[in-house]
Design an enzyme around this catalytic site. Structure first.
Site, PDB file in Angstrom:
ATOM      1  N   TYR A   1      57.089  44.430  27.412  1.00 38.44           N
ATOM      2  CA  TYR A   1      58.137  44.357  28.433  1.00 38.44           C
ATOM      3  C   TYR A   1      57.429  44.483  29.781  1.00 38.44           C
ATOM      4  O   TYR A   1      56.845  45.518  30.075  1.00 38.44           O
ATOM      5  CB  TYR A   1      59.123  45.513  28.291  1.00 38.44           C
ATOM      6  CG  TYR A   1      60.051  45.399  27.088  1.00 38.44           C
ATOM      7  CD1 TYR A   1      59.655  45.828  25.821  1.00 38.44           C
ATOM      8  CD2 TYR A   1      61.333  44.883  27.233  1.00 38.44           C
ATOM      9  CE1 TYR A   1      60.516  45.733  24.736  1.00 38.44           C
ATOM     10  CE2 TYR A   1      62.203  44.796  26.149  1.00 38.44           C
ATOM     11  CZ  TYR A   1      61.786  45.219  24.904  1.00 38.44           C
ATOM     12  OH  TYR A   1      62.644  45.123  23.834  1.00 38.44           O
TER      13      TYR A   1
ATOM     14  N   TYR B   1      65.343  53.409  21.483  1.00 41.81           N
ATOM     15  CA  TYR B   1      64.898  52.088  21.037  1.00 41.81           C
ATOM     16  C   TYR B   1      64.886  51.984  19.507  1.00 41.81           C
ATOM     17  O   TYR B   1      65.323  50.979  18.948  1.00 41.81           O
ATOM     18  CB  TYR B   1      63.512  51.789  21.615  1.00 41.81           C
ATOM     19  CG  TYR B   1      63.171  50.320  21.604  1.00 41.81           C
ATOM     20  CD1 TYR B   1      63.436  49.511  22.703  1.00 41.81           C
ATOM     21  CD2 TYR B   1      62.600  49.729  20.476  1.00 41.81           C
ATOM     22  CE1 TYR B   1      63.153  48.156  22.685  1.00 41.81           C
ATOM     23  CE2 TYR B   1      62.305  48.379  20.444  1.00 41.81           C
ATOM     24  CZ  TYR B   1      62.584  47.598  21.553  1.00 41.81           C
ATOM     25  OH  TYR B   1      62.304  46.257  21.526  1.00 41.81           O
TER      26      TYR B   1
HETATM   27  C1  PHB Z   1      63.547  38.983  20.704  1.00 40.80           C
HETATM   28  O1  PHB Z   1      64.331  38.025  20.701  1.00 40.80           O
HETATM   29  O2  PHB Z   1      62.513  38.973  20.029  1.00 40.80           O
HETATM   30  C2  PHB Z   1      63.855  40.142  21.565  1.00 40.80           C
HETATM   31  C3  PHB Z   1      64.928  40.100  22.439  1.00 40.80           C
HETATM   32  C4  PHB Z   1      65.189  41.202  23.243  1.00 40.80           C
HETATM   33  C5  PHB Z   1      64.386  42.322  23.171  1.00 40.80           C
HETATM   34  C6  PHB Z   1      63.332  42.357  22.291  1.00 40.80           C
HETATM   35  C7  PHB Z   1      63.050  41.258  21.484  1.00 40.80           C
HETATM   36  O3  PHB Z   1      64.630  43.392  23.971  1.00 40.80           O
END
Ligand code: PHB
Ligand code: APR
Length: 394
Positions: free
Chosen positions: A198, A382
Protein backbone atom coordinates in the site's frame (compact mmCIF):
# COMPACT_ATOMS: atom_id res chain seq x y z
CA UNK A 1 -43.05 -23.04 -5.89
CA UNK A 2 -42.13 -23.07 -2.23
CA UNK A 3 -38.85 -22.99 -0.28
CA UNK A 4 -37.78 -22.08 3.24
CA UNK A 5 -35.41 -19.25 2.33
CA UNK A 6 -35.54 -17.27 -0.95
CA UNK A 7 -32.14 -15.70 -1.68
CA UNK A 8 -31.82 -12.80 -4.13
CA UNK A 9 -28.32 -12.58 -5.64
CA UNK A 10 -25.52 -15.10 -6.30
CA UNK A 11 -22.58 -13.08 -5.03
CA UNK A 12 -20.46 -14.35 -2.12
CA UNK A 13 -23.21 -13.41 0.38
CA UNK A 14 -26.14 -15.21 -1.27
CA UNK A 15 -24.17 -18.27 -2.33
CA UNK A 16 -22.46 -18.80 1.02
CA UNK A 17 -25.72 -18.38 2.94
CA UNK A 18 -27.45 -20.94 0.75
CA UNK A 19 -24.55 -23.36 1.31
CA UNK A 20 -24.44 -22.86 5.10
CA UNK A 21 -28.22 -23.33 5.32
CA UNK A 22 -28.01 -26.50 3.22
CA UNK A 23 -25.44 -27.94 5.67
CA UNK A 24 -27.99 -27.39 8.45
CA UNK A 25 -30.82 -29.01 6.52
CA UNK A 26 -32.50 -25.73 5.52
CA UNK A 27 -33.75 -25.43 1.97
CA UNK A 28 -33.22 -22.34 -0.22
CA UNK A 29 -33.54 -21.10 -3.80
CA UNK A 30 -31.17 -18.49 -5.27
CA UNK A 31 -32.35 -16.07 -7.96
CA UNK A 32 -29.54 -14.27 -9.84
CA UNK A 33 -29.94 -11.61 -12.51
CA UNK A 34 -26.71 -12.26 -14.44
CA UNK A 35 -25.52 -15.39 -16.23
CA UNK A 36 -23.15 -17.87 -14.60
CA UNK A 37 -20.17 -16.96 -16.75
CA UNK A 38 -20.53 -13.28 -15.83
CA UNK A 39 -20.61 -13.81 -12.06
CA UNK A 40 -17.72 -16.29 -12.21
CA UNK A 41 -15.44 -13.95 -14.16
CA UNK A 42 -16.14 -10.50 -12.78
CA UNK A 43 -12.84 -9.28 -11.24
CA UNK A 44 -13.48 -8.00 -7.70
CA UNK A 45 -11.83 -8.20 -4.27
CA UNK A 46 -9.05 -10.61 -3.34
CA UNK A 47 -8.16 -10.61 0.37
CA UNK A 48 -9.75 -13.09 2.80
CA UNK A 49 -9.55 -12.52 6.54
CA UNK A 50 -8.45 -15.34 8.82
CA UNK A 51 -12.07 -16.01 9.92
CA UNK A 52 -13.39 -15.81 6.35
CA UNK A 53 -11.05 -18.64 5.36
CA UNK A 54 -12.26 -20.71 8.33
CA UNK A 55 -15.88 -20.03 7.41
CA UNK A 56 -15.33 -21.12 3.80
CA UNK A 57 -13.65 -24.31 5.03
CA UNK A 58 -16.60 -25.00 7.35
CA UNK A 59 -18.90 -24.45 4.37
CA UNK A 60 -17.05 -27.26 2.54
CA UNK A 61 -15.36 -25.02 -0.04
CA UNK A 62 -11.85 -24.95 1.44
CA UNK A 63 -10.04 -27.37 -0.87
CA UNK A 64 -9.01 -25.18 -3.79
CA UNK A 65 -8.68 -22.19 -1.45
CA UNK A 66 -6.19 -24.15 0.68
CA UNK A 67 -4.16 -25.32 -2.32
CA UNK A 68 -4.22 -22.17 -4.49
CA UNK A 69 -4.78 -19.33 -1.99
CA UNK A 70 -1.65 -17.36 -1.05
CA UNK A 71 -1.22 -17.08 2.72
CA UNK A 72 0.33 -13.75 3.74
CA UNK A 73 1.76 -13.09 7.19
CA UNK A 74 2.05 -9.34 6.76
CA UNK A 75 1.75 -6.38 4.44
CA UNK A 76 3.84 -3.41 3.45
CA UNK A 77 3.16 0.30 3.79
CA UNK A 78 5.30 2.42 1.51
CA UNK A 79 5.82 6.18 1.69
CA UNK A 80 8.64 8.69 1.24
CA UNK A 81 10.35 6.10 -1.03
CA UNK A 82 10.79 3.62 1.85
CA UNK A 83 9.14 0.27 2.71
CA UNK A 84 7.73 -0.61 6.17
CA UNK A 85 6.37 -4.05 6.98
CA UNK A 86 3.45 -4.77 9.32
CA UNK A 87 3.87 -8.32 10.62
CA UNK A 88 0.31 -9.65 11.12
CA UNK A 89 1.39 -13.07 12.34
CA UNK A 90 3.72 -11.72 15.00
CA UNK A 91 1.35 -8.95 16.16
CA UNK A 92 -1.94 -10.89 16.17
CA UNK A 93 -1.19 -14.58 15.50
CA UNK A 94 -3.43 -14.28 12.43
CA UNK A 95 -2.83 -14.17 8.69
CA UNK A 96 -4.76 -13.31 5.53
CA UNK A 97 -5.21 -15.29 2.31
CA UNK A 98 -5.12 -13.81 -1.18
CA UNK A 99 -7.73 -15.60 -3.31
CA UNK A 100 -9.96 -13.83 -5.87
CA UNK A 101 -13.61 -13.23 -5.07
CA UNK A 102 -14.56 -14.82 -8.39
CA UNK A 103 -12.74 -18.00 -7.31
CA UNK A 104 -14.79 -18.04 -4.09
CA UNK A 105 -17.91 -17.58 -6.23
CA UNK A 106 -16.89 -20.43 -8.60
CA UNK A 107 -16.26 -22.79 -5.66
CA UNK A 108 -19.60 -21.93 -4.04
CA UNK A 109 -21.58 -22.32 -7.27
CA UNK A 110 -19.97 -25.73 -7.86
CA UNK A 111 -20.75 -26.81 -4.27
CA UNK A 112 -24.39 -25.66 -4.51
CA UNK A 113 -24.93 -27.45 -7.84
CA UNK A 114 -23.17 -30.63 -6.66
CA UNK A 115 -25.53 -30.78 -3.70
CA UNK A 116 -28.54 -30.44 -6.01
CA UNK A 117 -29.14 -26.82 -5.00
CA UNK A 118 -31.72 -24.71 -6.85
CA UNK A 119 -29.72 -21.84 -8.34
CA UNK A 120 -31.25 -19.86 -11.22
CA UNK A 121 -29.30 -17.47 -13.41
CA UNK A 122 -30.64 -14.78 -15.75
CA UNK A 123 -33.69 -14.15 -13.58
CA UNK A 124 -35.27 -10.76 -14.29
CA UNK A 125 -38.08 -8.59 -12.90
CA UNK A 126 -37.54 -9.76 -9.31
CA UNK A 127 -40.20 -8.23 -7.04
CA UNK A 128 -40.75 -8.86 -3.31
CA UNK A 129 -44.22 -9.12 -1.75
CA UNK A 130 -45.90 -9.59 1.65
CA UNK A 131 -42.65 -9.08 3.56
CA UNK A 132 -44.49 -8.16 6.74
CA UNK A 133 -46.39 -11.45 6.78
CA UNK A 134 -44.97 -14.91 7.57
CA UNK A 135 -45.53 -15.98 3.93
CA UNK A 136 -43.41 -13.56 1.89
CA UNK A 137 -43.29 -14.10 -1.87
CA UNK A 138 -40.94 -13.33 -4.72
CA UNK A 139 -42.14 -12.97 -8.30
CA UNK A 140 -39.77 -12.97 -11.27
CA UNK A 141 -39.25 -13.91 -14.91
CA UNK A 142 -37.03 -16.85 -15.88
CA UNK A 143 -36.44 -18.27 -19.37
CA UNK A 144 -39.35 -16.28 -20.74
CA UNK A 145 -41.80 -17.56 -18.11
CA UNK A 146 -43.19 -15.72 -15.08
CA UNK A 147 -42.40 -17.45 -11.77
CA UNK A 148 -43.44 -17.11 -8.12
CA UNK A 149 -41.64 -18.36 -5.06
CA UNK A 150 -43.20 -18.54 -1.61
CA UNK A 151 -40.86 -18.71 1.37
CA UNK A 152 -40.54 -18.20 5.13
CA UNK A 153 -37.79 -15.60 4.65
CA UNK A 154 -36.36 -13.51 1.82
CA UNK A 155 -32.66 -12.62 1.87
CA UNK A 156 -31.62 -9.49 -0.02
CA UNK A 157 -28.07 -10.40 -1.07
CA UNK A 158 -28.42 -8.52 -4.34
CA UNK A 159 -25.52 -6.10 -3.96
CA UNK A 160 -25.46 -2.32 -3.97
CA UNK A 161 -27.65 -1.94 -7.08
CA UNK A 162 -30.21 -4.57 -6.08
CA UNK A 163 -33.94 -4.17 -5.42
CA UNK A 164 -34.19 -5.48 -1.85
CA UNK A 165 -32.91 -2.51 0.14
CA UNK A 166 -35.67 -0.30 -1.32
CA UNK A 167 -38.28 -2.52 0.38
CA UNK A 168 -37.20 -1.47 3.88
CA UNK A 169 -39.49 1.37 5.02
CA UNK A 170 -37.83 4.17 7.00
CA UNK A 171 -34.38 3.12 5.84
CA UNK A 172 -31.65 5.43 7.16
CA UNK A 173 -28.55 5.85 5.04
CA UNK A 174 -25.12 7.11 6.09
CA UNK A 175 -22.85 7.99 3.22
CA UNK A 176 -19.45 9.40 2.33
CA UNK A 177 -18.24 9.90 -1.22
CA UNK A 178 -14.48 10.09 -1.64
CA UNK A 179 -13.16 12.53 -4.24
CA UNK A 180 -11.26 9.90 -6.24
CA UNK A 181 -11.57 6.50 -7.93
CA UNK A 182 -9.36 3.43 -8.30
CA UNK A 183 -8.10 2.31 -11.67
CA UNK A 184 -7.52 -1.45 -11.35
CA UNK A 185 -5.48 -3.68 -13.63
CA UNK A 186 -4.86 -7.39 -13.83
CA UNK A 187 -1.55 -8.24 -15.46
CA UNK A 188 0.02 -11.45 -16.64
CA UNK A 189 3.22 -10.79 -14.70
CA UNK A 190 4.64 -12.47 -11.61
CA UNK A 191 4.11 -10.32 -8.49
CA UNK A 192 7.05 -7.98 -7.81
CA UNK A 193 6.84 -8.57 -4.06
CA UNK A 194 5.78 -11.49 -1.85
CA UNK A 195 3.17 -9.36 -0.06
CA UNK A 196 0.72 -6.53 -0.78
CA UNK A 197 2.15 -3.01 -0.96
CA UNK A 198 0.00 0.00 0.00
CA UNK A 199 1.84 3.12 -1.21
CA UNK A 200 1.27 6.80 -0.61
CA UNK A 201 2.91 9.13 -3.13
CA UNK A 202 2.50 12.83 -3.95
CA UNK A 203 0.79 11.76 -7.22
CA UNK A 204 -1.68 9.59 -5.28
CA UNK A 205 -2.16 6.10 -3.87
CA UNK A 206 -0.95 2.88 -5.52
CA UNK A 207 -1.52 -0.75 -4.49
CA UNK A 208 0.42 -3.79 -5.54
CA UNK A 209 -1.58 -6.99 -5.04
CA UNK A 210 -1.79 -10.34 -6.80
CA UNK A 211 -3.98 -13.27 -7.72
CA UNK A 212 -1.44 -16.07 -8.23
CA UNK A 213 2.33 -16.60 -8.71
CA UNK A 214 1.85 -15.47 -12.34
CA UNK A 215 -0.83 -12.77 -12.09
CA UNK A 216 -0.45 -9.33 -10.53
CA UNK A 217 -3.38 -7.09 -9.52
CA UNK A 218 -2.62 -3.38 -9.11
CA UNK A 219 -4.50 -0.17 -8.49
CA UNK A 220 -3.88 3.55 -8.97
CA UNK A 221 -5.76 6.43 -7.40
CA UNK A 222 -7.23 8.55 -10.25
CA UNK A 223 -9.58 11.57 -10.32
CA UNK A 224 -13.22 10.81 -9.49
CA UNK A 225 -14.77 10.95 -12.96
CA UNK A 226 -11.72 9.79 -14.85
CA UNK A 227 -12.18 8.35 -18.33
CA UNK A 228 -10.34 5.05 -18.83
CA UNK A 229 -9.34 6.34 -22.29
CA UNK A 230 -6.99 8.78 -20.51
CA UNK A 231 -4.98 5.76 -19.31
CA UNK A 232 -3.26 3.87 -22.13
CA UNK A 233 -1.18 0.95 -20.83
CA UNK A 234 2.13 2.88 -21.01
CA UNK A 235 0.75 5.63 -18.78
CA UNK A 236 -0.50 3.08 -16.21
CA UNK A 237 2.90 1.37 -16.03
CA UNK A 238 4.78 4.64 -15.86
CA UNK A 239 2.61 5.87 -12.98
CA UNK A 240 2.90 2.55 -11.12
CA UNK A 241 6.71 2.72 -11.43
CA UNK A 242 6.71 6.29 -10.11
CA UNK A 243 4.38 5.74 -7.16
CA UNK A 244 5.94 2.44 -6.03
CA UNK A 245 9.60 3.55 -6.40
CA UNK A 246 11.93 3.20 -3.41
CA UNK A 247 15.46 4.39 -2.69
CA UNK A 248 16.66 0.79 -2.43
CA UNK A 249 15.77 -0.05 -6.03
CA UNK A 250 12.36 -1.77 -5.99
CA UNK A 251 11.76 -3.25 -9.46
CA UNK A 252 8.23 -3.64 -10.83
CA UNK A 253 7.71 -6.46 -13.34
CA UNK A 254 5.46 -5.59 -16.29
CA UNK A 255 3.25 -7.92 -18.29
CA UNK A 256 0.31 -7.89 -20.71
CA UNK A 257 -2.91 -6.47 -19.23
CA UNK A 258 -5.78 -8.95 -18.83
CA UNK A 259 -8.33 -6.52 -17.37
CA UNK A 260 -8.61 -2.79 -16.74
CA UNK A 261 -11.38 -0.77 -15.06
CA UNK A 262 -12.27 2.23 -12.90
CA UNK A 263 -14.30 2.10 -9.67
CA UNK A 264 -15.40 5.13 -7.64
CA UNK A 265 -14.85 4.90 -3.89
CA UNK A 266 -17.61 5.31 -1.36
CA UNK A 267 -18.75 4.43 2.13
CA UNK A 268 -22.42 3.57 2.55
CA UNK A 269 -24.28 2.08 5.52
CA UNK A 270 -28.04 1.42 5.50
CA UNK A 271 -30.05 0.59 8.61
CA UNK A 272 -32.08 -1.36 9.60
CA UNK A 273 -30.83 -4.40 7.68
CA UNK A 274 -34.24 -6.05 7.99
CA UNK A 275 -37.96 -5.50 7.62
CA UNK A 276 -40.43 -8.22 8.60
CA UNK A 277 -39.27 -11.39 6.86
CA UNK A 278 -36.72 -9.60 4.63
CA UNK A 279 -33.07 -9.59 5.79
CA UNK A 280 -30.28 -7.78 3.89
CA UNK A 281 -26.69 -9.03 3.65
CA UNK A 282 -23.43 -7.76 2.16
CA UNK A 283 -23.23 -4.94 -0.39
CA UNK A 284 -27.04 -4.66 -0.44
CA UNK A 285 -26.72 -2.98 2.97
CA UNK A 286 -23.20 -1.52 3.08
CA UNK A 287 -20.22 -0.55 0.94
CA UNK A 288 -16.70 0.30 2.10
CA UNK A 289 -13.86 1.77 0.05
CA UNK A 290 -11.53 -1.12 -0.90
CA UNK A 291 -8.45 0.26 0.91
CA UNK A 292 -9.01 -1.92 3.98
CA UNK A 293 -9.97 -5.04 1.94
CA UNK A 294 -13.15 -5.44 4.02
CA UNK A 295 -16.03 -5.64 1.46
CA UNK A 296 -16.22 -9.37 0.84
CA UNK A 297 -15.25 -10.15 4.45
CA UNK A 298 -18.16 -8.07 5.77
CA UNK A 299 -20.56 -9.83 3.40
CA UNK A 300 -19.37 -13.18 4.77
CA UNK A 301 -19.62 -12.02 8.39
CA UNK A 302 -23.26 -10.94 7.79
CA UNK A 303 -24.04 -14.35 6.38
CA UNK A 304 -22.51 -16.14 9.36
CA UNK A 305 -24.85 -14.22 11.64
CA UNK A 306 -27.82 -14.92 9.39
CA UNK A 307 -27.10 -18.61 9.07
CA UNK A 308 -26.91 -18.91 12.86
CA UNK A 309 -30.09 -16.86 13.38
CA UNK A 310 -32.06 -18.86 10.78
CA UNK A 311 -30.82 -22.15 12.24
CA UNK A 312 -32.04 -20.93 15.67
CA UNK A 313 -35.41 -20.21 14.14
CA UNK A 314 -35.79 -23.58 12.40
CA UNK A 315 -34.50 -25.76 15.24
CA UNK A 316 -35.89 -23.96 18.31
CA UNK A 317 -38.34 -21.38 16.89
CA UNK A 318 -36.09 -18.66 18.30
CA UNK A 319 -36.96 -15.19 16.99
CA UNK A 320 -34.46 -13.27 19.17
CA UNK A 321 -31.39 -14.00 17.02
CA UNK A 322 -33.23 -12.69 13.97
CA UNK A 323 -34.48 -9.64 15.86
CA UNK A 324 -30.90 -8.77 16.92
CA UNK A 325 -29.42 -9.21 13.44
CA UNK A 326 -29.09 -5.53 12.49
CA UNK A 327 -27.45 -4.55 15.80
CA UNK A 328 -24.87 -7.33 15.71
CA UNK A 329 -24.07 -6.90 12.05
CA UNK A 330 -23.75 -3.14 12.29
CA UNK A 331 -21.20 -3.27 15.10
CA UNK A 332 -18.75 -4.94 12.70
CA UNK A 333 -19.88 -2.84 9.73
CA UNK A 334 -19.15 0.43 11.52
CA UNK A 335 -15.76 -0.80 12.78
CA UNK A 336 -14.86 -1.79 9.21
CA UNK A 337 -16.24 1.49 7.89
CA UNK A 338 -14.00 3.43 10.24
CA UNK A 339 -10.98 1.26 9.42
CA UNK A 340 -11.53 1.61 5.67
CA UNK A 341 -12.00 5.40 5.97
CA UNK A 342 -8.84 5.63 8.09
CA UNK A 343 -6.71 3.59 5.68
CA UNK A 344 -8.14 5.58 2.75
CA UNK A 345 -7.44 9.04 4.18
CA UNK A 346 -3.96 8.02 5.36
CA UNK A 347 -2.93 6.65 1.96
CA UNK A 348 -4.64 8.89 -0.62
CA UNK A 349 -3.97 12.46 -1.67
CA UNK A 350 -7.17 14.50 -1.59
CA UNK A 351 -7.25 17.22 -4.27
CA UNK A 352 -9.29 19.42 -1.88
CA UNK A 353 -6.90 19.01 1.03
CA UNK A 354 -4.16 21.39 2.03
CA UNK A 355 -0.52 20.89 3.04
CA UNK A 356 -1.65 20.51 6.66
CA UNK A 357 -3.64 17.34 5.84
CA UNK A 358 -0.67 15.97 3.92
CA UNK A 359 1.53 16.32 7.00
CA UNK A 360 -1.11 14.67 9.20
CA UNK A 361 -1.23 11.66 6.88
CA UNK A 362 2.56 11.34 6.88
CA UNK A 363 2.69 11.65 10.68
CA UNK A 364 0.09 8.89 10.92
CA UNK A 365 2.05 6.63 8.55
CA UNK A 366 5.20 7.22 10.58
CA UNK A 367 3.29 6.35 13.77
CA UNK A 368 1.61 3.23 12.41
CA UNK A 369 4.89 1.84 11.05
CA UNK A 370 6.95 2.49 14.20
CA UNK A 371 4.58 2.09 17.15
CA UNK A 372 3.79 -1.49 18.17
CA UNK A 373 0.42 -0.39 19.58
CA UNK A 374 -0.61 1.32 16.35
CA UNK A 375 0.64 -1.41 14.03
CA UNK A 376 -1.20 -3.98 16.16
CA UNK A 377 -4.37 -1.95 15.67
CA UNK A 378 -3.92 -2.03 11.89
CA UNK A 379 -3.08 -5.75 11.98
CA UNK A 380 -6.11 -6.76 14.09
CA UNK A 381 -8.51 -4.82 11.88
CA UNK A 382 -6.93 -6.08 8.67
CA UNK A 383 -6.78 -9.77 9.63
CA UNK A 384 -10.34 -9.55 11.00
CA UNK A 385 -12.15 -9.05 14.27
CA UNK A 386 -13.71 -11.90 16.26
CA UNK A 387 -17.06 -13.38 15.27
CA UNK A 388 -18.62 -14.10 18.67
CA UNK A 389 -21.89 -12.33 19.26
CA UNK A 390 -21.28 -9.39 21.54
CA UNK A 391 -17.49 -9.51 21.09
CA UNK A 392 -15.48 -6.81 22.78
CA UNK A 393 -11.98 -5.49 22.11
CA UNK A 394 -10.58 -6.73 25.43
C1 PHB B 1 -7.10 -6.89 -4.48
O1 PHB B 1 -7.97 -6.79 -5.35
O2 PHB B 1 -6.19 -7.72 -4.57
C2 PHB B 1 -7.14 -5.97 -3.33
C3 PHB B 1 -8.06 -4.94 -3.29
C4 PHB B 1 -8.07 -4.08 -2.20
C5 PHB B 1 -7.17 -4.25 -1.17
C6 PHB B 1 -6.27 -5.29 -1.21
C7 PHB B 1 -6.24 -6.15 -2.30
O3 PHB B 1 -7.17 -3.40 -0.11
N1 APR C 1 -32.25 -9.72 -9.03
C1 APR C 1 -31.41 -10.78 -8.92
N2 APR C 1 -30.09 -10.65 -8.70
C2 APR C 1 -29.60 -9.40 -8.57
C3 APR C 1 -30.41 -8.25 -8.66
C4 APR C 1 -31.81 -8.44 -8.90
N3 APR C 1 -32.64 -7.42 -9.00
N4 APR C 1 -29.64 -7.16 -8.49
C5 APR C 1 -28.40 -7.60 -8.31
N5 APR C 1 -28.35 -8.94 -8.36
C6 APR C 1 -27.16 -9.81 -8.22
C7 APR C 1 -25.93 -9.27 -8.89
O1 APR C 1 -25.89 -9.61 -10.27
C8 APR C 1 -24.81 -9.97 -8.11
O2 APR C 1 -24.41 -11.18 -8.69
O3 APR C 1 -26.82 -9.89 -6.86
C9 APR C 1 -25.44 -10.24 -6.74
C10 APR C 1 -24.80 -9.42 -5.63
O4 APR C 1 -23.47 -9.86 -5.47
P1 APR C 1 -22.28 -8.88 -5.01
O5 APR C 1 -22.41 -7.56 -5.66
O6 APR C 1 -21.03 -9.65 -5.21
O7 APR C 1 -22.58 -8.62 -3.45
P2 APR C 1 -22.28 -9.50 -2.15
O8 APR C 1 -22.61 -10.95 -2.36
O9 APR C 1 -22.89 -8.76 -1.03
O10 APR C 1 -20.71 -9.48 -2.01
C11 APR C 1 -20.00 -8.33 -1.62
O11 APR C 1 -18.80 -7.81 -3.60
O12 APR C 1 -18.52 -5.63 -4.43
C12 APR C 1 -17.94 -6.68 -3.77
O13 APR C 1 -16.44 -5.55 -2.33
C13 APR C 1 -17.65 -6.23 -2.41
O14 APR C 1 -16.35 -8.05 -2.01
C14 APR C 1 -17.62 -7.50 -1.71
C15 APR C 1 -18.66 -8.33 -2.30
Amino acid sequence: MRTQVAVIGAGPAGLLLSQLLHLQGIDSVILERRDRDYVEHRVRAGVLEHGTVETLREAGVGNRLDSEGLRHEGTELRFARAAHRIDFAELTGRTITVYGQQEVVKDLIAARLDAGGDLRFEVTAVALHDLDTDRPRVTFDHQGEPGALEADFVIGADGFHGVSRRQVPGLRVYERAYPFSWLGILSEAPPSSQELIYARHANGFALHSMRSPTVTRMYLQVPLSEDIAAWPDERIWSELHTRLATDDGFALTEGPLLDKGITPMRSFVATPMQHGRLLLAGDAAHIVPPTGAKGMNLAIADVRLLSHALAGYYTERREDLLADYTDFALKRVWRATHFSWWMTTMLHTDPHDDAFSEQLALAQLDYVTTSRAMSTSLAENYTGLPYERGWSYR
